[in-house]
Scaffold this active site. Structure first.
Site, PDB file in Angstrom:
ATOM      1  N   ALA A  43      21.225  31.806  13.735  1.00 14.22           N
ATOM      2  CA  ALA A  43      19.808  31.731  13.390  1.00 14.22           C
ATOM      3  C   ALA A  43      19.270  33.031  12.801  1.00 14.22           C
ATOM      4  CB  ALA A  43      18.993  31.349  14.625  1.00 14.22           C
ATOM      5  N   GLY A  46      24.777  35.096   9.223  1.00 10.33           N
ATOM      6  CA  GLY A  46      25.917  34.225   8.993  1.00 10.33           C
ATOM      7  C   GLY A  46      27.132  35.048   8.630  1.00 10.33           C
ATOM      8  N   ASP A 276      27.355  25.558  17.183  1.00 12.77           N
ATOM      9  CA  ASP A 276      28.015  26.841  17.413  1.00 12.77           C
ATOM     10  C   ASP A 276      28.327  27.074  18.883  1.00 12.77           C
ATOM     11  OD1 ASP A 276      25.348  27.251  18.143  1.00 12.77           O
ATOM     12  OD2 ASP A 276      24.986  28.818  16.669  1.00 12.77           O
ATOM     13  N   GLY A 450      27.701  37.545  20.858  1.00 11.69           N
ATOM     14  CA  GLY A 450      27.273  38.920  20.592  1.00 11.69           C
ATOM     15  C   GLY A 450      26.712  39.627  21.795  1.00 11.69           C
TER      16      GLY A 450
END
Length: 527
Positions: A43, A46, A276, A450
């Site tokens: 979001a 990419g 995802d 992340g």
């Protein structure tokens, strides 16, 4: 950025992971190296990743990274899909070039994953080539305000959850469509495609809805099919929805003219876990026999929950705000959405727009030294959903629990407040998930994505829960994407643990153990 090497190790049947069957271009005979491309759209950013399978190892190499920004289009917050498609094409060309440099026979396949719930319309086949109609409006747009209540007048919230197992978030695709005044004016033969399916269509010309992303829409029944009762309630034409495809199936091949443009040729495109989070949870390096697997997919959102064999679609689960999303190989992700590192990234954006220079690592180090347990917010509050002046909103909403300051006065104090609030929220939500699923609290929690690199948040989470936190892999989504492509090509065993065995044996994990005595066990989850 450095490459991430993932050793495949021996498969469950004792053979080493190797090249595919040769059905996909570039895979070659067993034992020969091959390469795949993972398009991974988040979001806020990419990437296109190269995954090379050679000598029993998967090497994950970034080919191209790019921003994904919200834009104002026709009065709505939208995604700039044209810009994304330009970046994706360049990323695939770059990925192909990397295979040439490495002396490989091109790409064996391509897989696409992205965030959930958002969609675009594609026109009928014909002279326009089935091109996109209008913008891809973002889930953070305000058009769905009050729409869930209107749909609930036709099908009760209790009934919706019993049919789908999906929490009634205001941004669900069902509600977006009910608010979408474009749908009634679409020409016959038009199709709705979720974002990764839309990219798949641009690549291949094929229209399909991959099941893990389709499950997030609030329109897919627990029986695995589109639910007519809900479609009728929202005024959605069943013909607008594409046939379903399961992760691991072949979607199609790259269109000839596009293959020539990119240099890839007409390579297969594989339907992977295109939600995802489905790909990220597939790459959780849990030990064999672990049941249930507890996880946080940590990024813009924090998705915390359990991997289960079946949905928990009880009324109690609905009232607690949990959702049941389809996973790979028939699994269910029973989880809660919490606004995760979005709160930090949006706060940083405010400070930078105000003229400050902010380094995330320095900011986290300062937050670690900031006094503990001064303020709390509720990260699940809908006031934190929209972008804009996030640090101000956190400071205003912060509840003082200690100290003399009425609100967090420094950047470090704001971030400390956010992270401590997230850790406490994780504790409450994981205990709730275990209670609702009637399973004991697991001995460890896996954090992937992340946010797994945020050591302060990981330690705060371990302390809050009183269990070990296992952090990594950071690139879990891309690894899950690549690994499932590899299995589809025949490079991994079909045994249920084969992909996790690959991840578990290969990546570097960081472990965080509670630094304080474990809290008293929940009497329900401990039974």
């Amino acid at each position: 950025m450095r490459a991430v090497s993932v050793a495949a190790g021996p498969s469950v049947d004792g053979s080493a992971a190797a090249g595919g069957s040769g059905e996909a271009g570039g895979s070659g005979a067993a034992g020969e190296p091959f390469a795949v491309a993972a398009i991974d759209l988040g979001a806020t950013s990419g990437r296109v990743m190269l995954g090379v399978v050679a000598e029993g190892r998967i090497e994950l190499v970034p080919a191209r990274r790019f921003e994904n920004r919200l834009v104002e289009r026709d009065g709505h917050l939208s995604w700039d899909l044209d810009a994304l498609w330009t970046e994706i094409r360049q990323g695939l060309a770059d990925t192909h070039d990397l295979t040439v440099v490495r002396g490989l026979a091109g790409l064996a396949s391509i897989g696409v994953d992205s965030w959930a719930v958002d969609y675009g319309f594609v026109g009928p086949e014909g002279t326009d080539g089935g091109e996109r109609i209008g913008e891809v409006i973002a889930y953070r747009d305000s058009r769905t305000d009050g729409v869930a209540d209107r749909v609930a007048e036709r099908v009760s919230r209790q009934r919706q959850f019993a049919l789908t197992g999906i929490a009634q978030q205001p941004f669900n695709t069902l509600y977006q469509l009910a608010a979408d005044d474009r749908a009634a004016d679409l020409p016959p033969g038009s199709t709705l495609l979720m974002v990764p399916d839309l990219i798949g269509h641009l690549l291949t010309g094929v229209r399909r809805s991959e099941s893990t992303n389709a499950s997030s829409t609030g329109m897919l029944g627990l029986d695995g099919g589109w639910n007519s009762e809900l479609l009728d309630a929202a005024g959605i034409d069943r013909e607008l929805l594409a046939p379903l495809i399961a992760p691991g199936e072949r979607l199609g091949t790259v269109r000839p003219e596009l293959g020539r443009e990119l240099g890839t040729g007409e390579v297969p495109v594989v339907a992977i876990g295109s939600h995802d989070t489905a790909s990220a949870v597939l790459a959780v390096p849990a030990a064999p026999g672990t049941s249930p697997v507890a996880f946080i997919s940590s990024g813009t959102w924090s998705l915390i929950g359990l991997e289960l064999p079946a949905a928990v679609a009880t009324e109690e689960a609905r009232l607690a705000g949990f959702t049941n999303e389809a996973g790979v190989d028939g699994t269910v992700r029973f989880l809660k959405n919490v606004s995760g590192m979005w709160l930090v990234s949006e706060s940083i954006r405010q400070w930078e727009e105000d003229g400050a220079q902010v380094d995330l690592e320095d900011l986290l180090a300062a937050a670690a030294q900031s006094p503990a347990d001064r303020f709390r917010i509720d990260p699940t509050d809908e006031q934190f959903l929209a972008p804009g002046r996030m640090a101000d909103r956190v400071s205003t909403a912060a509840r003082r629990i200690d100290g003399d300051d009425p609100f967090p006065r420094t950047q470090a104090a704001v971030v400390r407040c956010i992270l401590e609030s997230l850790a406490e929220t994780y504790r409450g939500e994981l205990h709730a998930a275990c209670r609702l699923a009637q399973v004991p609290l697991p001995e460890r929690l896996h954090v992937v994505g992340g946010g797994s690199r945020n050591a302060l948040l990981n330690q705060l989470t371990a302390d809050a829960l009183g269990v070990e936190v296992v952090a990594g892999p950071m690139e879990a989504t891309a690894l899950g994407n690549v690994a499932l492509q590899s299995r589809t090509l025949g490079a991994l065993s079909q045994e249920p643990d084969a992909i996790r065995q690959l991840v578990r044996a290969s990546i570097e994990l960081e472990r965080f153990r509670p630094s304080v005595p474990s809290p008293a066990p929940d009497p329900v989850t401990a039974r």
